[in-house]
Design an enzyme around this catalytic site. Structure first.
Site, PDB file in Angstrom:
ATOM      1  N   TYR B 233       0.882  -1.162   0.000  1.00 22.94           N
ATOM      2  CA  TYR B 233       0.000   0.000   0.000  1.00 22.94           C
ATOM      3  C   TYR B 233       0.915   1.206   0.000  1.00 22.94           C
ATOM      4  O   TYR B 233       1.668   1.420   0.943  1.00 22.94           O
ATOM      5  CB  TYR B 233      -0.888   0.013   1.251  1.00 22.94           C
ATOM      6  CG  TYR B 233      -2.051  -0.950   1.171  1.00 22.94           C
ATOM      7  CD1 TYR B 233      -1.885  -2.293   1.438  1.00 22.94           C
ATOM      8  CD2 TYR B 233      -3.324  -0.496   0.832  1.00 22.94           C
ATOM      9  CE1 TYR B 233      -2.951  -3.172   1.362  1.00 22.94           C
ATOM     10  CE2 TYR B 233      -4.392  -1.364   0.754  1.00 22.94           C
ATOM     11  CZ  TYR B 233      -4.209  -2.701   1.023  1.00 22.94           C
ATOM     12  OH  TYR B 233      -5.258  -3.558   0.935  1.00 22.94           O
ATOM     13  N   HIS B 415     -18.080  -2.737   3.253  1.00 26.83           N
ATOM     14  CA  HIS B 415     -16.824  -2.918   3.976  1.00 26.83           C
ATOM     15  C   HIS B 415     -16.957  -3.916   5.121  1.00 26.83           C
ATOM     16  O   HIS B 415     -17.832  -3.783   5.971  1.00 26.83           O
ATOM     17  CB  HIS B 415     -16.349  -1.575   4.538  1.00 26.83           C
ATOM     18  CG  HIS B 415     -15.077  -1.675   5.323  1.00 26.83           C
ATOM     19  ND1 HIS B 415     -13.869  -1.943   4.729  1.00 26.83           N
ATOM     20  CD2 HIS B 415     -14.825  -1.564   6.651  1.00 26.83           C
ATOM     21  CE1 HIS B 415     -12.930  -1.991   5.667  1.00 26.83           C
ATOM     22  NE2 HIS B 415     -13.480  -1.764   6.840  1.00 26.83           N
TER      23      HIS B 415
END
Lengths: 620, 620
Positions: B233, B415
């Site tokens: 990331y 989510h």
């Protein structure tokens, strides 16, 4: 039985070209339609190859004969329609409603007659099936009436179709009194309709030979007058000759007085208890105030028959002992007359013919009671569509009570009270389900017959037998507890087996202490107080439960978790020695796969629309 | 998008006669098979009518383009195979396994090449489908490789087939390196295989026009070196010009560096908190120890993109406000590089291009967080295959917080953490379910994109929103509690809507007092002690629960019954005024019908076996 199906299969015919009916709506002219049917092909075999027969309606207007081909997984039907008017609906549904039914329809628009595979929606409206799975083999006029010969596979690929399974099938019918311009114009709600329960898939077992010295004993009603009311249970006491020695019953069969076929619903012969020297000779309704109380001691079943059943044969190596010392000479016949039209003045001498032999067979047959103890500890909340209770015959009990080579179950009679909808007994070994002992997905408390199993099931010491009953309490407002009352519930499978053992009863209930924990739990989660005072009885406690999702879900969870109180008894009063309280709930690690209905991939060769039945102008 | 499907439908071709392949097993000779494919009919349209495109494998050997025809309920696929060897498998499965997958297979036996609809069993063995539902429209050689154009209906009547639904679809592929004598000789386990997640059924909505004064801002990685590890990331801070005034973002789109299409998995742009004057300029892995802590305050999503998504357009009447006073000038770009082959030395400048306007639209868009509060009160037992937790945005909260004309939800981002398998949000009014806000039956925590809804859902004051998450904890030994940790769970639906209101968060959890009653209940039913001492935390209490059928079933029953603690908040710290504890669990009296997949009655006209693909001897 098997031969019949083979003969029929030779009669398969190419159906006349389909769909030609679609635009053929003529005017409805014939109020009393006379159909002269041209046989589609061949003629009816001289000897009927359809061994099973049942009247569908109380007047005997419709009569169904059938046979089962297990090789083809197909049922062959012959429907005899006496005094045909404008047509008939016949079919099957889950519980006997004409709504949501799988149907064949013979109808006329006034010009032509049609035969089609159809279904009814929840409003009773009839629709043609996209897939035609009932196949017309022959339509013929006989002196008795019109006969339709057709067949249907057990399972089809059509989601509108009924799956023909073992156990009870609810047959439904409706009578068309006038022509209809189209199938879609028919609504079952406006017709004369009815239902008949039957075991359609009769087991395909060979009939054992009877010994040469077989004799018969008829236990029959003494030419009684059938009461003109819907329901009568008639009780009649019969007596064996003095000194009648020990014999084996090897077969029994119904005797139904001619003309009363649609009235005699079921019959049972019970042996009375040997504890009494004699029993009064009584003949009358079982609920009569005149009936001697002592007849309540005549409860040992010798024979049971229900509508649609044929003769019951014991396996070649076993027979049911009766007579001799230690056995009562008194028998009680019970006949259930079902007379919805309240026909008056009909006389009846129906009963059961016992075939018995003095040459005792190798094994005595016995009856073992499986399922739930008759106790309010096991209860069903109200407003449940399908609540399941389970009774266990544990490995510990079978280990103790069965011989090393086990017992062989050959027949089974399922039993619940009014809210029972399904019953199944499964045999498990080492925690894994192995075999279905008996299953009825369309069980009705109004149709309890002894059924031969398709295959004998052997139960070994250490095996586990789980009997599950599914209840529908949607029409009740209070909990339904277990017990003897007709508004209480039972969950029982009487299994017939050999060799006979001392084990008469192998059942269970939830541990009472854990049920009290449940009542406390419900108390702590609800504002309303559940009566858990020490003097309250379990039915009172259940009556005080506020039925919400939590009390329902946790009761289900309790029955799926709490330890058992096991009854492993020689007779209802005498337990096998051992510890039977707080027994662990058996765990099942592998279930039997659900029977996947065999479904033909791709389209069937049959017609996609109704079949036109040719009508001539003649009159019978 | 819709036009493309119409063009394609004109290309439908009669397939060459089927089944001729069945006995054509030749010797496997061609190690490097060269296929010169004769186009079945027509040519590929000059402009590609398949607007969506995704690489399937990390090397980009297989590339899928597709389009959706909602009128035909059919997906059109074009599979480009670069450097074809002996064939390819492509298809879909529930969660991306090559076992139990629905497949098309292009294979050769050395002589001929075949295209067929197949499926793989739980062992990876390939079988031909009884019904062929993938229809080959064109096979063509191009300079890039072999392209196969084919289509498949969303739903078929074949029980082996995958149902193409809204939400995530797990695409699977496998590469055949050598000929196989037959389809049945192929086992997926021995092949080079992989999966790619994608939203196949892109919503069929028209693209709103952009204002004339639209400007763009690119937030991109600064030509970084992609680390040679599977997962990175990357965090990069960007800054708006000083004095940048209030604007509306009206559209954003991905910028993916050419050649890195298979590596850039998803990207998000966050706005930092206005509470800090400035943020350090950082560019590096988000988990780097060098990353300034202050970047944790950059969490307000401005834009989010994931593999397979195209540009995101706000509805014509709304835009996402950014810039101006009370808004931070600092943005954080996060790029997820997925590099399973650990490719080294690749540079990247991917990012997101924001299109914004100074002509503010009528409405500000907002984001509302639905689902469960981040609290250990909501927990999933271990070893559960599909445990459902539900979060409620109650009628009381929407009544208080929404304007009389309601809000309009146009997009949604689901989510959960690692055990999430399905997520759905349903809108109910007056106790009756009315609409699905968003549903993903194949949800993956590894694929979280903002999705446009097929239809805008209007939420009125008094409406109820229920978000249900299904978890799989089969690989866990302890309970999974709610919380922020990656091994804890969440159940969230971020809904994008307009006009923006003060309501930022509308979620729930079970009442803590009722959960304590549950722990007491578990205690009283078990011999082991559950830690209910006052100093124990809820995670400690859950860790002490002995997980048996009763503790599982009653936890489920508790969550389905106990009252709620509701969070109806302006921001995570400020609640709307009112009583939000011990709120009654909403009751649903009528559910939406399950979407019955449309299934063609009767057979489809397609071939019943594989299609033979003609092969010439040429070389490319």
């Amino acid at each position: 039985m098997a031969g019949g199906a083979a003969e029929l299969s030779a009669m398969q015919v190419p159906s006349p070209s389909a769909r030609e009916a679609a635009s053929m709506y003529g005017t409805a002219v014939a109020v009393f339609l006379v159909i002269l049917v041209a046989a589609l092909q061949g003629s009816v075999p001289p000897e009927s190859p359809l061994p099973y027969r049942i009247p569908l309606d109380p007047e005997g207007t419709l009569e169904l004969s059938w046979n089962v081909s297990y090789a083809q997984e197909t049922v062959y039907f012959r429907l005899l329609v006496r005094g045909l008017r404008a047509g008939v609906l016949f079919g099957m549904s889950d519980r006997g409603a004409l709504q949501g039914a799988d149907l064949v329809v013979l109808w006329t628009d006034g010009d032509s007659a049609y035969f089609g595979d159809a279904w009814s929606d929840q409003k009773g409206q009839i629709h043609l099936d996209a897939q035609q799975d009932y196949e017309l083999l022959q339509a013929q006029r006989t002196p008795e009436g019109l006969t339709l010969l057709f067949r249907r596979p057990f399972s089809t690929c059509d989601p509108r179709d009924y799956l023909i399974e073992d156990g009870t099938v609810h047959l439904v019918y409706g009578i068309l009194e006038r022509p209809f311009p189209s199938l879609e114009a028919i609504n079952a709600s406006g017709l004369r309709t009815g239902l008949q329960r039957v075991q359609l898939l009769k087991p395909n077992i060979s009939v054992p030979a009877l010994p040469a010295d077989t004799r018969t004993l008829e236990v029959r009603a003494p030419d009684i007058l059938i009461p003109g009311q819907e329901t009568t249970y008639w009780c009649h006491v019969a007596e064996l000759p003095v000194g009648f020695s020990r014999h084996h019953i090897v077969m029994y069969e119904p005797i139904v007085t001619e003309g009363n076929e649609a009235l005699v619903h079921h019959m049972e012969v019970f042996q009375c208890a040997a504890t009494f020297e004699s029993f009064p000779h009584f003949s009358g309704p079982c609920d009569s105030k005149m009936k001697p109380d002592r007849l309540n001691y005549c409860r040992h079943v010798l024979a049971a028959w229900a509508l649609g059943a044929k003769a019951f044969y014991y396996p070649e190596e076993a027979g049911l002992a009766f007579g001799g010392s230690g056995s009562s000479r008194f028998l009680r016949l019970e006949v259930h007359y079902h007379n919805p039209l309240q026909i008056q003045g009909r006389r009846d001498s129906s009963g059961i013919r016992l075939h018995y032999t003095a040459s005792l067979r190798r094994f005595d047959a016995g009856v073992l009671e499986l399922g739930l103890v008759y106790t309010p500890l096991m209860a069903v909340p109200p407003r449940e569509a399908a609540f399941v209770l389970r009774g266990y015959c544990t490995d510990k009990c079978t280990q103790l009570a069965l011989p090393p080579s086990g017992i062989h179950i050959f027949a089974s009679q399922l039993h619940t009270h009014l809210t029972g909808r399904k019953v199944v007994t499964v045999l498990a070994r080492d925690g894994r389900e192995r075999a279905i002992v008996n299953r009825d997905n369309h069980y009705s408390p109004h149709f309890q017959e002894i059924r031969m199993l398709k295959e004998i099931v052997t139960v070994l010491p250490g095996d586990l037998l789980i009997t599950s009953c599914t209840y529908n309490t949607e029409d009740r407002t209070l909990a339904t507890v277990g017990g003897f009352g007709i508004l209480e519930e039972m969950c029982v499978n009487y299994v017939h087996y050999y060799p006979r053992t001392q084990l008469e009863l192998c059942k269970s209930a939830v541990d009472p202490g854990f049920l009290q924990k449940y009542f406390h739990l419900v108390n702590s989660f609800n504002s309303e107080e559940v009566c858990t005072c020490p003097q309250a009885s379990v039915p009172e406690q259940f009556a005080a439960v506020p039925w919400n999702s939590f009390s329902r879900d946790t009761l289900r969870a309790l029955y799926g978790f709490a330890p058992l109180s096991v009854h492993c008894n020689k007779s209802s009063a005498s337990r096998f020695p051992g510890e039977w309280e707080l027994q662990p709930l058996p765990e099942i690690t592998a279930r039997l796969p659900e029977p996947a209905p065999r479904c033909l991939a791709g389209p069937r060769p049959g017609p996609a629309g109704p079949t036109v039945v040719r009508i001539g102008g003649g009159r019978g």
